[in-house]
Design a protein around this motif. Sequence first.
Motif, mmCIF file in Angstrom:
data_model
loop_
_atom_site.group_PDB
_atom_site.id
_atom_site.type_symbol
_atom_site.label_atom_id
_atom_site.label_comp_id
_atom_site.label_asym_id
_atom_site.label_seq_id
_atom_site.Cartn_x
_atom_site.Cartn_y
_atom_site.Cartn_z
ATOM 1 N N ALA A 28 0.765 -1.058 0.024
ATOM 2 C CA ALA A 28 -0.025 0.065 -0.122
ATOM 3 C C ALA A 28 1.049 1.266 0.135
ATOM 4 O O ALA A 28 0.572 1.992 -0.736
ATOM 5 C CB ALA A 28 -0.799 0.141 1.170
ATOM 6 N N PHE A 29 1.870 1.235 0.668
ATOM 7 C CA PHE A 29 2.726 2.499 0.967
ATOM 8 C C PHE A 29 3.699 2.442 -0.368
ATOM 9 O O PHE A 29 4.006 3.885 -0.816
ATOM 10 C CB PHE A 29 3.542 2.473 2.390
ATOM 11 N N GLU A 30 4.006 1.384 -0.717
ATOM 12 C CA GLU A 30 4.700 1.591 -2.120
ATOM 13 C C GLU A 30 3.783 2.240 -3.492
ATOM 14 O O GLU A 30 4.496 2.980 -4.193
ATOM 15 C CB GLU A 30 5.070 0.123 -2.523
ATOM 16 N N CYS A 79 11.272 14.578 -6.357
ATOM 17 C CA CYS A 79 9.874 14.060 -5.834
ATOM 18 C C CYS A 79 8.814 13.894 -6.613
ATOM 19 O O CYS A 79 8.184 12.775 -6.200
ATOM 20 C CB CYS A 79 9.403 15.444 -4.767
ATOM 21 N N ALA A 80 8.574 14.421 -7.682
ATOM 22 C CA ALA A 80 7.430 13.995 -8.569
ATOM 23 C C ALA A 80 7.663 12.733 -9.124
ATOM 24 O O ALA A 80 6.688 11.885 -9.574
ATOM 25 C CB ALA A 80 7.626 15.074 -9.752
ATOM 26 N N SER A 81 8.787 12.012 -9.165
ATOM 27 C CA SER A 81 9.054 10.712 -9.871
ATOM 28 C C SER A 81 9.114 9.769 -8.505
ATOM 29 O O SER A 81 8.398 8.640 -8.773
ATOM 30 C CB SER A 81 10.187 10.792 -10.488
ATOM 31 N N SER A 82 9.537 10.144 -7.431
ATOM 32 C CA SER A 82 9.988 8.930 -6.515
ATOM 33 C C SER A 82 8.814 9.073 -5.255
ATOM 34 O O SER A 82 8.511 7.939 -4.475
ATOM 35 C CB SER A 82 11.233 8.969 -5.811
ATOM 36 N N GLY A 83 8.410 10.095 -4.966
ATOM 37 C CA GLY A 83 7.450 10.577 -3.995
ATOM 38 C C GLY A 83 6.324 11.765 -4.016
ATOM 39 O O GLY A 83 6.690 12.770 -3.347
ATOM 40 N N PRO A 84 5.539 11.520 -4.788
ATOM 41 C CA PRO A 84 4.715 12.697 -5.211
ATOM 42 C C PRO A 84 4.049 13.582 -4.466
ATOM 43 O O PRO A 84 3.232 14.210 -4.591
ATOM 44 C CB PRO A 84 4.151 12.455 -6.807
ATOM 45 N N MET A 85 3.934 12.915 -3.189
ATOM 46 C CA MET A 85 3.058 13.350 -2.176
ATOM 47 C C MET A 85 1.492 13.265 -2.097
ATOM 48 O O MET A 85 0.998 12.885 -1.199
ATOM 49 C CB MET A 85 3.431 15.104 -2.068
#
Length: 1902
Positions: A822-824, A893-899
């Motif tokens: 889920a978090f992935e 951030c947009a690619s690996s963790g876009p919030m």
Amino acid sequence: MENDILTSLRLGPTVKGGKIRISNMEPLTLTQPQDSLSPLVHEAVDKLISPTGPQDQVLAIEKLLKCDMSDKLNKMFIIKIFIESLVQLNAKAQLRNKIMKGLYMIASLDWNSYEELMMGELLEVLKHPAAASGPTVTVLALIVDSPGLLLDKPPQHHNTKILDMEHESVNEGPIADETELSWHFHNSLGQAIIQSLDELWNTSFKNATSSVSANNTLQLLQTLVKSACKYIKQVDQQTHNQLHDNLEDLFQMIFHVLLDVSCPLDFRINCGQLYALLYSVINKRSASQLVLQVLNGEILCKESKEKTKLTKLTQLSIFNGILCNTHGAQLFSSMSEDGRGISEAIIQFGLTSGLQGNDGNVAISVSRLVQSWVLRAKDHSIFLAKQKDDIYDNDLKIIRKIMQPSSPSIQQLIEYLWLTWDHYLDSVKHMIKDIFQNFMKTEVTLFKDESKSFFFQICETLLSPSCCHKWRYSAVSIIVQSIGAQPILTAYNELPTQLLCHMKDHAQASCASELLETLFTVHSREVTTEIWQELWLSVFLDNYSQEMQVFGYDSLLKKLLILSPSCLNVALTTLLESQKVFKGNKLFLLILCAKIGRGNSTFKCKESNSKDENRKLWKNILPYMMIEFCLSNSDESIQMAAFNLLCESSKSTELFEKEELEILLDFFQYCLSNQSPTCRQQVIRGTKKIFSRIHEGIAALSHNKKRKENEVQHIIGFHKVFCESLFEQMLSFLHCGANFMRRGLALQILELFHNTFVTNSGAEFELKHMYQSVDVVDTLIYCLGDPYENNKIISLNLLLIFSKEDVPLPTGDKVKSLLDSAFEMASSCRPPDTLTASYIIKFLMNQPDTLQYTVTEEISQIDKRSCNSLMCKFIFSKLQAEVDIAKLNLFQCASSGPMYGLLSCLRMILLDVKENDFVKDYESWKSLLCEVIEMCFRISEIVAPVVRNDSPEGHLPMDLNPESLGQLKNVLQQSIGYHKADDDKLAISEEAKPEVLVKAQAVSAQMMLLCAWRSIKEISLLLGGLISTVPLPPQPYAILNLKEIVAIGKYFLTQMVEIKHRGAFEQTYVGFGKMCEKLWCCEDSKLKKLPEVWLTEVLDAINAEGSGGMCATRRSAGVPFIIQAILSSEPNINGVHCMNSTIKTLLKFSSNPQYDGTVQRVHSFNILRALYKETRLGDHIIPFVADGVKAAIQGFKSKTWAERNSATLLFAALITRMFGVKKTQDDLHKKNAMSAPVFFKRYPELYDFLQLELENGSKLVTDGELVPGLYPTLLLLARLAPTPVEGRNSAISMASFIPYVLQCAASSILQLRVLASHAVTPLVSLSLLPNILNDMCKMASTGNQNQLHGLLLCLKKLVITYRENIQASEALQRSLENIIAKLSWAATESNTCLITCNDAIKLVSEVLKSNIISITCPFIDNITKSCLNLVTYDCSQVYDRFWNLQLQHIPGATLCQQSATEYLLLDCIKVKHDIIQCLIRSPNYDVRLIALKQALKQNIKFSNLTTEFMNRLYEENHQECLILIHQILSRTIKYNALDIIGLNIKSIEDCMQDVMLKLHSETRMDVCSSMLDLLSVCLEIIIKRKSQSTNIYTVISEWVKFLLVFSTSEQPDNLRTVVVTSLMDISPLIKSSLSGDIRLQILEMILYFLQDSSHEIRQLAVKVAIGLLQNSSETKNDSTQNVLLETYNDLEPLKAIEIVCKGIAEAKLPKYLSLLVKVALQEEDSEVVGVGEDSERMFDKGEMNVFSEQLLLAHAATQALKQVLQTWSLEEKPMFDKWMIYPHILVTECEPKEESSIHEKLTDRLEDTLSLDQIITLLKEDMDIIFSQISSMNSKSLFSVRNLDLWILRLSCRSVLWTGITGGDKNILTEETKYWLQSKKEFLSSSSLKPYFVKKVIEDLS
């Protein structure tokens, strides 16, 4: 004593009573009895106060009534208790009726003592401090609603004299004796009424803080005023005198209420009734004086001694009160000072107000006034008609004079009815209909037969073709009830058919069905049954079409059949005996009639004598075979009708027959892939009925003692088997290859199943075990990843229910695996993954093991209620990490963790927390939410540079320099998902080409934008949801304080002002709207005023110079959304004053000249546009429409483009608001129009404004100036439509517009002339048409080309509009002929302007087509010659050299040639046949196009033309013309003999060869479609003629190759339709002579067409399949299947697939068997459907074939293969074609491995066949590859495996094929293979999640 009580109850008034339900215990607060009272009283009072059940309160009342009533203390206390109870009880409480009966009983025993005690107790209630807020209203309502309680003595105490004042229902009973207590009581009651009215109105209502409290107060006010009216009517004159002062005070108070602008309409009307009543009581005079005062609009106020002006609503309310309180004789006979009667003065005032005003409240008030007037007239007429005394003759003459149809009042009334019938307020529409019905009854009562001729004339007007109002049929239906149906049907014999055809049109269906029902109902009473049935049954059964079903055809047919007992039997017999019963609409009608028969208790079908036949008949009505066929029919309407027939029953406990359940299971198996949302809703509704019937029926059966135990168990048994089978079936439909429709319905049915059988099932029908399986839970968890959110929601709901039941949910490592997945996914850059993550986390929130992976504390120390906050903190910590990365590098951030993924998870958890949970864990939540809000603000600032950029779609905050290429490459790899081993797939280097860098930049910018705007979206929804969820001040545990709420509001305002990305500010608007809705209803005054404060700030900012930082482009971006959110959420308590003031301010900005050319006007236009489009503002915005139109038209005159553009958008929104959404594509179609009188009645201010605009504009046009304001003005006028039923006395005259419009038609601007011609039509009524034509005749000799062109355009529009009227009038025809004779020169070569020549020719063509002028007119020949010159200037005969040389260079030449071509092709124009040949050869392709269209339309069969078409086939280079030539040749060759059309077989062969040659290189799909159609027609002719010169086999083979190319799913629908149509035409001709390969290719195409995304193509494919397999070699040995194919040729496609697969298998040839294997293994092109190696989710099938289900196709193929292999003899071994199977084996796509020799074995074999053992070996190798891909299932969750859906689908197809080939016989397998199988089963069994379809794979491999 008991006898006295019984007597009193018998003699007393009837009081409604009934059983007391268990749920109706009434809480009461009563006075405790004194100790001196009897114990029975004490016991009874205790039971009333604290009952254990509702029956206790009833028994307590009975106990009190049994007490000794001779004891005064007992009686006094009992009356006190009863009064206290009545004051507290609800008006509809059942206990109240019991108490009322008790009071009547007490009163009947001793009235005098009862009256004294009752008045005393009521006075005590009135003296209570809180009496004004409710008890006074209750006491007054008690007294007036039950006069016997106090005002009327029981019959045994006095003789009541019933007064009959003519025909009025006025109850004037005598009051009690004039005692001092009585006077005191009435005085106190009068004062209490005044005090209560004052407090409720001035305090409670005006200061209400919410709409709920305002509505409650208003309800009390309504009851108070109504009760006061009844009270004043019931007391006598002496009491009136005593109450004089109180009545005066009440009179003045009611007057002030009427003058209050905030008074609600209903309450105002009731106050008007009370005002009129008080006036007559106080002044003791008739109503005539009051009528005169109200007509003058001023009334003398006794307090101020000054005249007070009355508003329109106040006048109407008082008039309504006068009508309600004045006797009929007085109303229709009294004369006012101006000579008119009271009734005439009132009705004329009301009608004038209704015709002139547009306000909704005025419209409702007028309609109520007119309704009351007509009702009084009807009642008075009926009363007078019954009287035989001469004294009433004068009254009868007066009312006849008033109601005479020709009288001014009635003429005005009829005009008002026609103009208001289609009012935009539903309440007004319903009242208008009621008014007309009562008016008609009045006219019939007064004038009898004379009235019928009057109403028949109205019918003629309404039914005339020129009348286009949709309400006309509603009016005629009312008239039919009076004059009868036979006269109408005689005069209009086609009316029933026309009305039934109107049932296809949603705009007219309701009115048409209403008239139809009235006609056949009334007609049934006028003629014999036989005549009636012959007419109406034929109409309904012969003219039915599917479009009617949506608009109530079935209910109408039901009403028709029920009218006559024998009608239903006749209909059923007719339909059953019909030869077309298995086709088309007859089948649906048969099912519909059976449904009606089953639901009708009077219907009795003919019973069959044969037991065997009875067994096969459903309900002794229809054969089961017929129902089964209907359920599997490809027609959705027939399918759903049969399904509903089985599901529905009038008895909810009726169980099913075994045959019914078997048929239903079959239906669920094949018919759940329906693409129609309506049908899917019907399936769910029907399934719910099935489950309900089974559940309730089993419960009733279990309690039925009459049935034998064995019989009961048998019935329960097969119902239980059905439920279990259905459950397994639905679970199996959740496989990864199922389409959306099947998965969605399966999940909804599983939810219904659980709610019906698991939640509420009894021991006799226990089905809980069905859900108590790990497979079920795993399957539902898997469905959380479904791409459709509705499926996620259903799955989650079921899983959350399971958490409360004994169901094995995931624990331990499985929970950790799911949580990690889920978090992935929450950190994925794919939005669907983030949504899936949110749902998984919501599910895991309810699992105990989740906390141990999210917190570090001891689990035992954690309170369960804090689980939500702990999970939120865990998500918050992960979000913090992503924010830290974003601060440093937003691109990374947009690619690996876009919030936005974690924000979405956080939002879904927070918004599920209930308010009580926030309070319980107050401190924890307060601190967490403060941090969350701060975090949201920080994220917003981080992404602000992207969404606030002027071009956010392409913004990238970095340059693509060599230093950044490495970073860009890494980011792209991480976001797209390439592994390290695949680096070469994405090469970005310094030497990269520019296009590579541009593409990389575009991908990066879009990725950045996605991160930014979705983060803003989640933040906005989160903050808006928090405001509407958490406790706010002044609550003691308010989570957010005022400062934080203001900060959130400022955030929303800033975002919507500065953001440029539409998606971002639209979602911000949603969150801000939620916030405003909450704040408007807050109790805290500061919070409540915040929306108004923000509104003021925004308006001030707009007014300020430069408008701050607001965006003036992008339609003002988010600024209109701010205003829209605040105003649309404003509660309507005391009026929407914020909306009113805001729109006035905006209109001021947009209209004031000082703002001309400024940004303020642009913002104002854009905001007004948004407000006019907002549906939630409803009718509140209607009064501002006219001002908006004025502002928009003024905006067209601006000097700046931005203002003109914004004004244009505003004008378009206003057009939609005024005329409704477009009903046709043509804006100016009559369905999109409104009649001019109705329009100007609704918007009277626009009449003078538009007229002035036209007047000023036309002067400037005459001077040659450009006037932009004329465009919207003329466009608005063009949307109007003349009405044939306009009143003669209307103040609105459209004639004044005509001169100005005609001046505009002479403008030098072409578009203005065109608009003027459209606008002139609605302005010219039929009565004005002769004068207008005469004026145009005088203008016809003009030499001004602009004026001439405008005249021609206007004439053409008038001819088209009034064609039928002109045809019926010789005078109009002569006028028009004179005009055209004068204008005829313009259509000849004498006119050098080809633009005017074009329209002149069009005008002449139109009048010739309409037969308005004769073809023999002298000027026609000249026009014909000129047209010939135009289109034949390049032929051998040239009539005018000037035209020949100059035509190509003259403007308008092309248009003129087109018109000339159309003219020459008219039927009435007689020219040589070679003219068509000449037109076809014209170098102008527009001429050729028109000629070809006409040739196609007329289906010309001349031999020389067919030859010419064949020649043009080789020469034509324009594609549109080429398509038409193909279509003409296809039709001509197909339907005519070759010798007739001048062709031979050789020419057909040449044509076919040419088409084949061109088809190879053609790229345009519509041309390919027409070519393929022509090719198929030529092939059909060649086959029929059996040409010897052509190799038929070669031609057919080439034709099939083309079909294969164009049959793929990526081809357009129309092209695939041509392919399947060609197959349908050719297949029957060649099926007996087809070779094996060609036949195999056709069968393969059919299989894929049967799973096409187009429903139409699937239906055609079914017919092709059945036609090909009937009596073919594949089915020659199966007689049953042949009978089935011959009988039912319209099957469900999935059933047809099974039949086709079975037919293929029966051939037993290697290639045929290989086709089945190929079908089971073949996958669609991954690039097409989005399921390739790099696809993220299998369910994302793109926009191609969303219907196809590979696994079901594999099941059908392998089942057929299995059956044929089982019948194979041992001597022969089945063989398979190697090259058909080889491309679809995964082994061939992989690199060869050392340990596997399968590649060598395949490639080295010279044979073209494979044995069964080799197929098994290939499958083993394939499945080994698949297992290697999904091996990660042992350690990770299902959602973490890349492309898992694709691999699971492949594995499922191969396991199914394995079962089909092995046939479940392990003896054919080697020991090595068995060991291999065992290892694979263990591997699958050890996976962390085992959905149901994985379990099925294990079963298949077993």
